[in-house]
Enzyme design. Structure first.
Site, PDB file in Angstrom:
ATOM      1  N   SER A   1     -25.150   7.478 -15.996  1.00  0.00           N
ATOM      2  CA  SER A   1     -24.925   6.483 -14.951  1.00  0.00           C
ATOM      3  C   SER A   1     -26.252   6.113 -14.314  1.00  0.00           C
ATOM      4  O   SER A   1     -26.994   6.991 -13.841  1.00  0.00           O
ATOM      5  CB  SER A   1     -23.977   7.018 -13.871  1.00  0.00           C
ATOM      6  OG  SER A   1     -23.922   6.116 -12.777  1.00  0.00           O
TER       7      SER A   1
ATOM      8  N   GLU B   1      -6.915  10.143 -14.529  1.00  0.00           N
ATOM      9  CA  GLU B   1      -7.180  10.423 -13.117  1.00  0.00           C
ATOM     10  C   GLU B   1      -6.208  11.457 -12.564  1.00  0.00           C
ATOM     11  O   GLU B   1      -6.597  12.334 -11.782  1.00  0.00           O
ATOM     12  CB  GLU B   1      -7.134   9.130 -12.293  1.00  0.00           C
ATOM     13  CG  GLU B   1      -7.593   9.332 -10.876  1.00  0.00           C
ATOM     14  CD  GLU B   1      -8.196   8.099 -10.234  1.00  0.00           C
ATOM     15  OE1 GLU B   1      -8.449   8.133  -9.031  1.00  0.00           O
ATOM     16  OE2 GLU B   1      -8.433   7.097 -10.945  1.00  0.00           O
TER      17      GLU B   1
ATOM     18  N   ASP C   1      -4.131   0.650  -9.319  1.00  0.00           N
ATOM     19  CA  ASP C   1      -5.556   0.391  -9.467  1.00  0.00           C
ATOM     20  C   ASP C   1      -5.940   0.123 -10.917  1.00  0.00           C
ATOM     21  O   ASP C   1      -6.699  -0.811 -11.221  1.00  0.00           O
ATOM     22  CB  ASP C   1      -6.357   1.573  -8.934  1.00  0.00           C
ATOM     23  CG  ASP C   1      -6.210   1.747  -7.439  1.00  0.00           C
ATOM     24  OD1 ASP C   1      -5.634   0.856  -6.790  1.00  0.00           O
ATOM     25  OD2 ASP C   1      -6.666   2.772  -6.920  1.00  0.00           O
TER      26      ASP C   1
ATOM     27  N   GLU D   1       0.829  -1.207   0.000  1.00  0.00           N
ATOM     28  CA  GLU D   1       0.000   0.000   0.000  1.00  0.00           C
ATOM     29  C   GLU D   1       0.862   1.256   0.000  1.00  0.00           C
ATOM     30  O   GLU D   1       1.831   1.354   0.768  1.00  0.00           O
ATOM     31  CB  GLU D   1      -0.901   0.001   1.233  1.00  0.00           C
ATOM     32  CG  GLU D   1      -2.269   0.589   0.996  1.00  0.00           C
ATOM     33  CD  GLU D   1      -3.092  -0.289   0.060  1.00  0.00           C
ATOM     34  OE1 GLU D   1      -3.228   0.077  -1.126  1.00  0.00           O
ATOM     35  OE2 GLU D   1      -3.590  -1.321   0.517  1.00  0.00           O
TER      36      GLU D   1
END
Length: 415
Positions: A95, A191, A203, A61
């Protein structure tokens, strides 16, 4: 009321699929739902349905933006995109999970700062493709219908799932011929530069490259990957996700401050990234840092890279049970050195350990989100119930618990 390990509809019922037949039936249902939603919103037929998963990170992480090592696995939970080309340069994005109707944009006018909220993620992908010269001309556009059961704000990479699902749809629609690695890099650019979150590559790579039944060992410097078999069921184990329902916002500055601190420490140590600080030289490196606030950041990154190596060795040796203490040590480092945990995450980890879990830690960027818990299969329900009871006693909202089953990465559902 949901049981301790009942994911419920809001968490994605596919987490409970137990057979290939059930998985195929679920895939067919999701494909039909997305196609029906597209017809209702956009009219006409979608050219296809694409999906990309969320992820949990087993270990590693805050190492990805330090050129380090990570080991994520894909969740069964996915973002689905039904899509069709447009020849008028318009981008119409809808969405099913967010109120507010369809967002309509002009592809050639997209620029960082021009789109906010959830629509910034698919818009950012279109922008990144155009910036790379892959989508050009006023005529390129798309109709998109999006449906997701990846919990948002839970540290399970819902944003990357949305980006990657959009990218694989556009890749097929326009015949771009992009590799999964290139898709992940373009989505990270979206991003970083369009949305404004300085995330690393983990990710997007997890969503694009994971395979069912495996954890993904990723070297974030050269993007070398290794699929490591991760069949917990065969070992009599389960990996639980505890969504604390504490929502985080990585764009609020804390994540960016941790990253800036790591970059400052690397510069002070004269290395390209903290990945280049050997574990055996950690104490000497810490002593060279004049700013004491940088030392715990360095200690976490260097020891976390070491923990990825330890987990890799244990899984290669066929000993998944022994990774439990490594996971717990990782949480202590994230809590004490990197300071990205929160009371709810700490409670989940501590309670699970006291209830007999083999190991547990927070997963994701932190400041809320989810924890993962490695348990003996026979004790999973008991551990889940103990965690739920502890949250109730502390006055926290009930956590959402479900099993993390290593699943497939981005793919087309209808072909």
């Amino acid at each position: 009321m949901n049981g301790p390990l009942n994911p419920g509809a809001e968490a994605g019922a596919e987490a409970g699929a137990e057979s290939e037949a059930e998985a195929e039936a679920l895939n067919a249902a999701q494909t039909a739902e997305a196609a029906d939603g597209f017809r209702a919103v956009h009219g006409g037929e979608p050219a296809g349905i694409w999906a990309a998963p969320g992820r949990v990170n087993l270990i590693g992480e805050h190492t990805d933006y330090n050129d380090g090592f990570v080991m994520p696995l894909a969740l069964p939970h996915t973002t689905r995109v039904a899509a069709a080309r447009r020849d008028d340069g318009a981008l119409a994005v809808h969405s099913a999970d967010v109120s507010g109707g369809t967002v309509r944009l002009r592809a050639e006018k997209l620029a960082p700062g021009t789109v906010g909220g959830w629509a910034a993620y698919p818009a950012g992908v279109v922008w990144a493709l155009r910036e790379a010269g892959l989508l050009s001309g006023r005529e390129t556009g798309a109709d998109l219908y999006i449906r997701s059961d990846v919990p948002t704000g839970a540290g399970l990479s819902s944003s990357a799932a949305l980006e990657v699902a959009t990218a694989v749809a556009l890749n097929d629609l326009y015949g771009l011929g992009l590799t999964p690695e290139r898709i992940a890099l373009l989505c990270r650019r979206a991003e970083n530069e369009f949305v404004g979150v300085p995330c690393g590559i983990m990710d997007q790579m997890a969503s694009a490259r994971c395979t069912a039944g495996h954890a993904l060992h990723l070297d974030t410097r050269d993007l070398a990957v290794r699929q490591i078999p991760f069949d917990l069921a065969a070992a009599g184990l389960r990996l639980l996700v505890v969504d604390t329902r504490v929502r985080h916002a990585l764009a609020d500055g804390e994540y960016a401050r941790r990253r800036a601190g790591c970059e400052e420490a690397a510069a002070a140590l004269g290395v390209a990234a903290l990945r280049d600080v050997p574990h055996g030289e950690l104490d000497a490196a810490l002593a060279r840092l004049a700013d004491p606030a940088l030392r715990p950041l360095v200690r976490h990154v260097v020891t976390e890279n070491r923990r990825v190596e330890e987990v890799t060795d244990l899984l290669d040796a066929g000993d998944p049970r022994s990774i439990g203490p490594v996971l717990t040590a990782g949480h202590a480092s994230l809590r004490d050195d990197f300071a990205v945990s929160c009371p709810e995450l700490d409670l989940a980890v501590e309670t699970a350990g006291a209830a007999g879990a083999l190991g547990a830690r927070m997963t994701g960027g932190g400041f809320g989100g989810s924890a993962i818990v490695l348990v003996e299969a026979a004790g999973a329900e008991e551990v889940g119930a103990e965690v739920a009871d502890a949250f109730d006693a502390a006055g926290h909202p009930a956590p959402r618990l479900f099993e993390a089953v290593p699943s497939a990465g981005a793919r087309r559902l209808d072909g």
